[in-house]
Design a protein around this motif. Structure first.
Motif, PDB file in Angstrom:
ATOM      1  N   HIS A 197       3.169  20.316  85.476  1.00  0.00           N
ATOM      2  CA  HIS A 197       3.386  21.720  85.814  1.00  0.00           C
ATOM      3  C   HIS A 197       4.305  22.304  84.751  1.00  0.00           C
ATOM      4  N   TRP A 198       4.350  23.632  84.703  1.00  0.00           N
ATOM      5  CA  TRP A 198       5.253  24.297  83.760  1.00  0.00           C
ATOM      6  C   TRP A 198       6.153  25.262  84.524  1.00  0.00           C
ATOM      7  N   LEU A 199       7.445  25.110  84.299  1.00  0.00           N
ATOM      8  CA  LEU A 199       8.411  26.031  84.875  1.00  0.00           C
ATOM      9  C   LEU A 199       8.712  27.093  83.825  1.00  0.00           C
ATOM     10  N   TRP A 200       8.230  28.302  84.065  1.00  0.00           N
ATOM     11  CA  TRP A 200       8.442  29.419  83.142  1.00  0.00           C
ATOM     12  C   TRP A 200       9.746  30.109  83.515  1.00  0.00           C
ATOM     13  N   ARG A 201      10.597  30.342  82.512  1.00  0.00           N
ATOM     14  CA  ARG A 201      11.920  30.907  82.781  1.00  0.00           C
ATOM     15  C   ARG A 201      12.214  32.043  81.822  1.00  0.00           C
ATOM     16  N   ALA A 202      12.934  33.039  82.331  1.00  0.00           N
ATOM     17  CA  ALA A 202      13.412  34.153  81.518  1.00  0.00           C
ATOM     18  C   ALA A 202      14.919  34.267  81.678  1.00  0.00           C
ATOM     19  N   VAL A 203      15.641  34.334  80.570  1.00  0.00           N
ATOM     20  CA  VAL A 203      17.085  34.564  80.592  1.00  0.00           C
ATOM     21  C   VAL A 203      17.393  35.758  79.697  1.00  0.00           C
ATOM     22  N   ASP A 204      18.543  36.380  79.920  1.00  0.00           N
ATOM     23  CA  ASP A 204      18.914  37.511  79.072  1.00  0.00           C
ATOM     24  C   ASP A 204      19.796  37.045  77.932  1.00  0.00           C
ATOM     25  N   GLN A 205      20.353  37.987  77.194  1.00  0.00           N
ATOM     26  CA  GLN A 205      21.134  37.661  75.998  1.00  0.00           C
ATOM     27  C   GLN A 205      22.428  36.912  76.325  1.00  0.00           C
ATOM     28  N   ASP A 206      22.869  36.956  77.581  1.00  0.00           N
ATOM     29  CA  ASP A 206      24.072  36.232  77.996  1.00  0.00           C
ATOM     30  C   ASP A 206      23.753  34.882  78.630  1.00  0.00           C
ATOM     31  N   GLY A 207      22.478  34.526  78.681  1.00  0.00           N
ATOM     32  CA  GLY A 207      22.096  33.266  79.303  1.00  0.00           C
ATOM     33  C   GLY A 207      21.919  33.357  80.806  1.00  0.00           C
ATOM     34  N   TYR A 208      21.975  34.577  81.351  1.00  0.00           N
ATOM     35  CA  TYR A 208      21.808  34.797  82.788  1.00  0.00           C
ATOM     36  C   TYR A 208      20.333  34.624  83.145  1.00  0.00           C
ATOM     37  N   VAL A 209      20.034  33.766  84.113  1.00  0.00           N
ATOM     38  CA  VAL A 209      18.643  33.522  84.498  1.00  0.00           C
ATOM     39  C   VAL A 209      18.106  34.722  85.276  1.00  0.00           C
ATOM     40  N   LEU A 210      17.065  35.345  84.744  1.00  0.00           N
ATOM     41  CA  LEU A 210      16.460  36.515  85.375  1.00  0.00           C
ATOM     42  C   LEU A 210      15.392  36.140  86.384  1.00  0.00           C
ATOM     43  N   ASP A 211      14.598  35.159  86.046  1.00  0.00           N
ATOM     44  CA  ASP A 211      13.539  34.718  86.955  1.00  0.00           C
ATOM     45  C   ASP A 211      12.963  33.410  86.435  1.00  0.00           C
ATOM     46  N   GLU A 212      12.333  32.685  87.322  1.00  0.00           N
ATOM     47  CA  GLU A 212      11.636  31.456  86.944  1.00  0.00           C
ATOM     48  C   GLU A 212      10.549  31.195  87.969  1.00  0.00           C
ATOM     49  N   ILE A 213       9.440  30.709  87.468  1.00  0.00           N
ATOM     50  CA  ILE A 213       8.291  30.484  88.340  1.00  0.00           C
ATOM     51  C   ILE A 213       7.543  29.240  87.880  1.00  0.00           C
ATOM     52  N   LEU A 214       7.173  28.418  88.829  1.00  0.00           N
ATOM     53  CA  LEU A 214       6.432  27.193  88.531  1.00  0.00           C
ATOM     54  C   LEU A 214       4.935  27.490  88.576  1.00  0.00           C
ATOM     55  N   GLN A 215       4.227  27.098  87.515  1.00  0.00           N
ATOM     56  CA  GLN A 215       2.787  27.327  87.439  1.00  0.00           C
ATOM     57  C   GLN A 215       2.094  26.076  86.901  1.00  0.00           C
ATOM     58  N   THR A 216       0.811  25.975  87.202  1.00  0.00           N
ATOM     59  CA  THR A 216       0.051  24.793  86.780  1.00  0.00           C
ATOM     60  C   THR A 216      -0.568  24.976  85.404  1.00  0.00           C
ATOM     61  N   ARG A 217      -0.468  26.177  84.835  1.00  0.00           N
ATOM     62  CA  ARG A 217      -1.089  26.450  83.544  1.00  0.00           C
ATOM     63  C   ARG A 217      -0.054  26.884  82.512  1.00  0.00           C
ATOM     64  N   ARG A 218      -0.422  26.674  81.266  1.00  0.00           N
ATOM     65  CA  ARG A 218       0.403  27.128  80.142  1.00  0.00           C
ATOM     66  C   ARG A 218      -0.489  27.971  79.232  1.00  0.00           C
ATOM     67  N   ASN A 219      -0.839  29.166  79.736  1.00  0.00           N
ATOM     68  CA  ASN A 219      -1.787  30.013  79.026  1.00  0.00           C
ATOM     69  C   ASN A 219      -1.381  31.475  79.172  1.00  0.00           C
ATOM     70  N   THR A 220      -2.252  32.369  78.702  1.00  0.00           N
ATOM     71  CA  THR A 220      -1.944  33.799  78.730  1.00  0.00           C
ATOM     72  C   THR A 220      -1.795  34.319  80.148  1.00  0.00           C
ATOM     73  N   LYS A 221      -2.637  33.848  81.050  1.00  0.00           N
ATOM     74  CA  LYS A 221      -2.557  34.301  82.440  1.00  0.00           C
ATOM     75  C   LYS A 221      -1.209  33.952  83.052  1.00  0.00           C
ATOM     76  N   ALA A 222      -0.709  32.751  82.781  1.00  0.00           N
ATOM     77  CA  ALA A 222       0.581  32.339  83.307  1.00  0.00           C
ATOM     78  C   ALA A 222       1.717  33.161  82.694  1.00  0.00           C
ATOM     79  N   PRO A 265       5.808  20.786  94.246  1.00  0.00           N
ATOM     80  CA  PRO A 265       6.038  22.070  93.580  1.00  0.00           C
ATOM     81  C   PRO A 265       6.909  23.014  94.408  1.00  0.00           C
ATOM     82  N   GLY A 266       6.680  23.033  95.728  1.00  0.00           N
ATOM     83  CA  GLY A 266       7.486  23.906  96.582  1.00  0.00           C
ATOM     84  C   GLY A 266       8.954  23.532  96.575  1.00  0.00           C
TER      85      GLY A 266
END
Length: 234
Positions: free
Chosen positions: A91-116, A186-187
């Motif tokens: 699985h791939w855990l997709w994560r977004a952080v800001d310039q200070d390293g603050y985690v904005l969001d993260e979501i676990l998905q089974t794909r590593r592609n454009t849709k994900a 995953p849950g």
């Protein structure tokens, strides 16, 4: 939106003990059995299975009440993904952080592609309510394709060396993964990381507050806010 007060009805342990156990488990790289031992040293006899139940029940409630950083149109989003093996499946855990390293969001998905990648960007836009000043990613082409579809006017910088902030944000979770001998489902991973990151966001100071005094004051404020969130402030 004001979150409801955390309820501790029908629990024989005081709220302060429950909140402290959950805080120890998510804040530090400790196993459930180590948290059990630390509580025993304080004269609190509770099983690690009970602590697991507390973490599962109260963790999401605490995370939902923790303050979040106000979104800003000048924010820079650093995006990255880490591979996690669960039950022999990648699985791939997709994560977004800001310039200070603050985690904005993260979501676990089974794909590593454009849709994900597109799914992550859409979630971020809905959650933040703003488009960022720019996004920074590694060389994965899925980010470029998703950005063109979702936020074509946003600047995109794609360079592995520029994305260290997002890549470094994976390290604390990697440590927990090794300690927990991988995640069971995953849950469970999605639930754990949402609580883990919310608590980490509260206690990790901004880059501008790195002096000893500023760091100490930041931690004291974070502890006070945590107690208010858990309903254990005196």
């Amino acid at each position: 939106m004001i979150q409801p007060v955390v309820r501790y009805k029908r629990h024989r342990f005081p709220p302060a003990v429950i909140a402290h156990a959950v805080w120890l488990y998510f804040r530090f790289p400790l196993s459930l059995r180590l948290v059990e031992e630390m509580l025993l040293e304080r004269g609190i006899v509770v099983s690690y299975e009970t602590i697991r139940c507390w973490a599962k029940k109260f963790g999401p409630a605490y995370a939902g009440r923790l303050r979040r950083k106000p979104p800003n149109s000048n924010d820079i989003w650093h995006l990255d993904e880490m591979v996690v093996t669960i039950g022999g499946r990648r699985h791939w855990l997709w994560r977004a952080v800001d310039q200070d390293g603050y985690v904005l969001d993260e979501i676990l998905q089974t794909r590593r592609n454009t849709k994900a990648a597109k799914h992550l960007l859409i979630r971020l836009m809905k959650k933040q309510g703003y488009l960022p000043k720019r996004i920074v990613t590694d060389k994965l082409r899925s980010y470029s394709a998703a950005r063109r579809q979702v936020m074509p006017t946003v600047e995109h910088r794609s360079h592995k060396g520029l994305n260290n902030r997002a890549e470094n944000s994976h390290l604390p979770l990697r440590k927990r993964e090794r300690l927990m001998q991988r995640f069971r489902s995953p849950g469970a991973l999605q639930r754990f990381t949402s609580i883990f990151s919310a608590l980490r966001n509260l206690f990790v100071p901004p880059r501008s507050k790195r002096s000893a005094i500023a760091l100490r004051l930041h931690r004291l404020r974070a502890i006070a806010h945590w107690k208010a969130v858990a309903g254990t402030a005196s």
